[in-house]
Structure formats: C-alpha cells, structure tokens
Enzyme design. Structure first.
Site, short mmCIF file in Angstrom:
data_model
loop_
_atom_site.label_atom_id
_atom_site.label_comp_id
_atom_site.label_asym_id
_atom_site.label_seq_id
_atom_site.Cartn_x
_atom_site.Cartn_y
_atom_site.Cartn_z
N ARG A 1 -19.33 12.41 -0.72
CA ARG A 1 -18.25 13.34 -0.35
C ARG A 1 -18.32 14.69 -1.04
NH1 ARG A 1 -13.63 8.92 -0.97
NH2 ARG A 1 -13.85 7.82 1.02
N CYS B 1 -8.78 7.74 2.08
CA CYS B 1 -7.70 7.50 3.05
C CYS B 1 -6.36 8.13 2.66
CB CYS B 1 -7.53 6.00 3.29
SG CYS B 1 -7.48 5.01 1.80
N SER C 1 -22.20 -12.27 5.54
CA SER C 1 -21.53 -12.28 6.85
C SER C 1 -22.51 -12.36 8.01
CB SER C 1 -20.68 -11.01 7.01
OG SER C 1 -19.67 -10.97 6.02
N HIS D 1 -0.43 4.20 4.12
CA HIS D 1 -0.22 4.89 2.85
C HIS D 1 0.86 5.96 3.04
CE1 HIS D 1 -3.65 2.81 1.52
NE2 HIS D 1 -4.51 3.79 1.32
N LYS E 1 -10.23 12.13 -6.48
CA LYS E 1 -10.70 12.30 -5.09
C LYS E 1 -9.73 13.15 -4.30
CE LYS E 1 -12.74 7.68 -4.97
NZ LYS E 1 -12.45 6.29 -4.55
N GLY F 1 -15.51 -6.03 7.74
CA GLY F 1 -14.48 -5.60 6.80
C GLY F 1 -13.26 -5.04 7.50
N ALA F 2 -12.24 -4.68 6.70
CA ALA F 2 -10.98 -4.21 7.27
C ALA F 2 -11.18 -2.95 8.12
CB ALA F 2 -9.97 -3.95 6.16
N SER G 1 -4.39 -2.71 1.94
CA SER G 1 -5.54 -2.70 2.85
C SER G 1 -6.52 -1.60 2.46
CB SER G 1 -5.10 -2.53 4.30
OG SER G 1 -4.34 -1.36 4.45
N GLY G 2 -6.06 -0.60 1.71
CA GLY G 2 -6.95 0.42 1.19
C GLY G 2 -8.00 -0.19 0.26
#
EC number: 1.2.1.11
Lengths: 339, 339
Positions: free
Chosen positions: B97, B126, B38, B239, B210, B10-11, B156-157
């Site tokens: 979290r 992020c 994958s 961001h 969040k 993944g990214a 991309s987030g």
C-alpha cells in the site's frame, strides 16, 4: 448519620449499597427508598434486612444525607423536598447539574465546590467523571485548549433493564430471532448505537452536551473547547473514552504518565508492547479510572491521545456520590440532625 | 477474462464471489485459490462448481486479474509472481500500500491513479476506505486541515476465525465460562479492545498508522494532519468511525450533507429527530458508505463532526477491489491475455 438511598433497587443504588458495605461495614443507619413498584422488597445491607419504602415527601425528615439515583423527574421532585428537610442531597441525575446554585463535584478535581452547596450537590454524568479525572492533573503541565472525546458506553449506564435487554437480545439474535429493542432505542446485541439520550437542536445528543457543559463547569474552565460523540456498545459494565487533548504547549507522553500516576483515583495501565491497556471487562468492579494508550497525537503538535476506562456504576456514579458525602462530612458541609 | 481469487475461502474471498455473482451473473471464468489446507474444497459460483486449488507460483499463467485477500505474507509472495505473469494484481493486504510504485485506490476518490500501475494495485485498509469516501467530496467546500477518527470495528475485519470466536465466546461468557481469547488479542465478547494489529514505536497501532498514512496517499494530501484510535467492538460486520474534521474555512452541516449526497457510493442517513443514523447491523450487506450525525463540531469554529459506517467486507474490501478491476478494464489498464 442516617443515609437514604433513593433508587436503592436500581443498578446504581445496588452499587451504592455494595460500596457502603465495603467502606462502612458497621453502618446500618439506612433508609432504602424506591418507587411504589419496588416498595416492600427486602434487601440485606451489613447484615441487617431492610424493607424498601416508597419515596414520599415525608421520607426525609430524619435523613442526614440522601443519595438520589432514580429517574430525573424523581430528582426534580424529591431533591428540593429532601434538602428542605435538612438533608444533604447528592443527586445522580441531570436535573440540577448545570444550576449555578448547585455544585457539580468530582472530589479529586473540585472538592472545594462542596463548601458553597445549598442542600443539593450533583454528581456528573458517568462519562464526564472519568474524563475530568484525567484532564485535571494534566493541566499542571499546560493549560488545555480543546478536548475531543468519543465514547464506548456500556448498557448499565441506561440501567438494569438495558442490561437485561443486552443479555436476552444477544440470546435471541444468536438463535436467529428479531432484536425488538425496548430499553435501548435500537438493537444493541452485536451492534453499536450512536445515540444516548435525545437529540438537541445542534445535532448533539443531550449525553454529548452533558459531557461538554459538565466538564467545563467541574474544571472551572468555560474556555476549553469540547466535542463528544457518545456511543452505546454491547458491553455490560464500564465506559471507555477515546480522548484527544490539545494543550497550550506540548506535553510529552512521559510527563502525562507521571502526572496521571500521581492523581488519586487514577491508574495508568500503559504498556502496549505487552498488550497492557485498560478494557471494560477489567475495569468493571474497580474504584479507579484507568488510562492507557498515552501517545503524542499525530494530528497536533501540542496534542496527546489516550484511552480512558472506568466502571460507570462505581466511580462513574455510586463511588463518586459516596466520596462527595465523605468529603462533605469532613468539610463540615453536612448540616444533618443525628451527627 | 479470467479472474483468480486468492483467499477464496476467507471472509473477503467469499464476499468477492457473492459480488461476482451479483455483478456478473454470467461470468464463470474463475480460478479459486487458497492455502493448502483449503485446497480441494468445492465452491459454487454462478451455477458452476469450482474446486479450490492451492496457490502456487504457477497459478497465474492464464489469469488476467488476480484478487488477493489472504495473509500479508501470501501477498508478498504471490503478488509479484502474478504481476510478473501478466495479471493485474488487486491486493487487499498492507504489503504494497505505501510503496510509491503501487497505486492505492478507491475508484470514486482517485481512480486516475490506476493509470500508472506496474501490475499491482492496492486497496486500502477497511477503515481507511469509508473515511476517504466521506472526506473527499467535502474538500470541494474547503480544504481539510485535520482529521480525528476513532473507530468501532467489527470482528470480521480480523477474518472468519474472529467471527466464530465472537459467536462461541459470547455463548461461553453468557454461561459464566472463561473467555480464552485466540483469534483476538483479548476477550471480545461484551468487551472492547483498543488494539488492532501490533504497536509501533509512536504508541499508535499499525492499524491506526494505516489510516493516517493511507488516507493521505489516496487523497494526495500529505499535508492533512490525521489521528486515529482503532478499537475492536463485539459486532460481526461493519466498521464505524466517529469523525472530526477541521476545514480551512467553516463548512455548514447543510453544505456537507449536499456534497455527500452527490458522492457516488455514499448515502446520507441523517435525521436524528426520527432516530435515523447509520448503524452496523443496517449497513451490513450494503454497498454504500453511510454517513449521519453531521453537525458543527462544538470544539472548533471550522469543524464538522459526523458518524460513518460501512460494511468492511463489501466497500471496505471486496467491492472496492471489484470496482478497481472494472475501472482498470474501462481505462485499458488491464494488460491480460484472454481479453
């Protein structure tokens, strides 16, 4: 009634002509003015072909209402000339907005200020207009103490050249080429730029300062505290504002929705459960100011947060100018020649 | 020390591998894990070729530290399994979290919370990470009462599929085609979307909630009032946050610049007169959190406004996770097998 459009070939000028066709489909008593560079260009309005003329000091002798949307220096030069010639000048630049002798008008908010004009009326910056359209009706619930407004502004706010730049630069960057900014101060393709207009001593940009000063003038509320961050985003048309309002007393989201629904020119699009909220691509081409994401501000007991979107070329500029003209005529505030 | 990367393809996973090569150029004691889809894919890290394996309950018996950046349900399933197997789990999802038994850590801000982990450490969202990186050092000047944060978040987030969608959709829209959103809830090409993640009862999205909840947990400051509007913009990486802070006592922009300059991992880019301020395209690929446009907030006597930008895949995710691993090892908080 003869209407002159100064800057007829620009992004706002073209939108003005489109709205004239939409609102007054018979009206062809027009004079299309622009810079020397655009003079001679042919434009069709309401089935009649007009040759664009260069704006000069003699352009306004037969004009009743002059819409100016060009460079600020053009407004400074030709605004007083046109007013002197007896035209009502409706100006889209920052040249006269904060002049105490010039009304700064959003008709739905402070149309009454048209009664004391001295030949020139200013229209607000394209981010200020949607903000006051939303703030004004909410004051019925409770006086507003503070506004924090962070914007997401499209490139059309910077004119046609910036729109072309976004298109061309996007293509270049997608092919791995360099951005080479010209109409914008930085790369705009796949980027955001936290600078619109130049910086002032305070660290705010002039664009941000405009939102602060103009909102208070239009709302007749110098006591409201305002902060803004104005940011250019890679969008062609429409400006968005993440808006945080503090009231003297708590206002519920439901009450806010009701008051906003009753405000002419405002449309509430607020059904997050069904992913309904305003966005630039949907607002483009519409006359309305859209508001959604209305919620209690989690950081202030008397606060509301919301998301405001409007087509910056329409209600943000051309439509507001035409509505001023209509209101001024209705109020007998146009002292033209050919009425 | 054996490191497992769950979501290696993944990214964020790819960014983690890039940073491992950068920071530990000798280290090849790795296990690359991903979904069944994958599995079998080959990836080169530090000169060694790894075959990506499907993550299973048996993947972690020989692992000392497991980085998980996959779907939240993968974290929920494999996080406890890996911790049970004795690995230190550093998890990038929202799964744990807000669990009081799980530290939520930005090492420069609350590295000491690593001392009480029970096998799982979460890294923040992020957008939260850059916010607390900037807020934390400023508390030395005066306690912070309120934070208003409006974001400009890159695709991309939302992962690699959203990046591809921005690329492909931009091409389609430029050629006049329809947008057909898939990885994003709405058109993202030349648009902005005021929705990231789903909506909660309060009208805030989960992404906004969040930022509110995680910031307070990391800062050990449940008393700070926080509001956020999280917006997706057509940018690939990085961001941005338009940030408004209220302090108990006034803090000058100069004092803020000084405190931020001394904060490890933060870089002040603040010379507006020379058009110096942070932007996504400049921040992409960098380890730092950038801050600029630092100014007195015109709407509050004890307020500061600023503009914060970071690469969401680096300090916003992969780098923060690696720094947690480094800090945990240094603190003796990794109880692995092969040390």
């Amino acid at each position: 009634m003869k209407l002159a459009i100064v800057g007829a070939t620009g992004a706002v000028g073209q939108e003005t002509l489109r709205l004239i066709e939409e609102r007054y489909p018979q009206h062809d008593n027009l004079k299309l003015l622009a810079s020397k560079r655009s003079a001679g260009r042919k434009m069709d309005v309401n089935g009649k072909t007009f040759a664009v003329e260069e704006t000069t000091d003699d352009s306004f002798s037969d004009v009743d209402i002059a819409f100016i949307s060009a460079r600020t220096e053009d407004s400074r030069r030709f605004g007083p000339v046109a007013a002197q010639a007896g035209a009502l000048v409706i100006d889209d630049s920052s040249a006269f907005r904060m002049d105490p002798a010039v009304p700064l008008v959003v008709p739905e908010v402070n149309g009454e200020d048209l009664d004391w004009h001295n030949g020139i009326v200013s229209i607000p910056n394209c981010s200020t207009t949607p903000l006051v359209m939303v703030v004004h009706p909410l004051r019925q619930a409770s006086p507003i103490r503070r506004i924090v407004a962070d914007t997401y502004q499209s490139v059309s706010g910077a004119g046609g050249a910036a729109m072309n730049e976004l298109r061309d630069q996007t293509r270049t960057v997608m092919h791995g080429g360099p951005a080479e900014p010209d109409a914008q101060p930085q790369q705009i393709a796949f980027n955001v730029i936290p600078q619109i207009d130049s910086f002032t001593e305070s660290g705010y940009t002039r664009e941000e300062q405009k939102m602060i000063d103009e909102s208070r003038k239009i709302l007749h509320a110098p006591e409201i505290a305002v902060s803004a961050t104005c940011v250019r985003v890679p969008v062609f048309v429409s400006h968005c504002i993440a808006t945080h309002l503090e009231f003297e007393e708590a206002v519920s989201p439901g009450e806010a929705r009701e008051l906003l629904s009753e405000m002419p020119g405002v449309k509430v699009l607020d059904d997050p459960g069904s992913s309904v909220y305003p966005m630039p691509v949907d607002a483009a081409g519409s006359n309305d100011v859209f508001v959604g994401r209305i919620r209690k501000d989690a950081s202030h007991s008397n606060g509301l947060a919301m998301w405001v979107v409007t087509d910056n070329l329409v209600k943000g500029a051309a439509l507001n100018a035409l509505q001023i003209a209509e209101n001024a005529v209705f109020r007998g505030a146009v002292h033209g020649k050919s009425k």
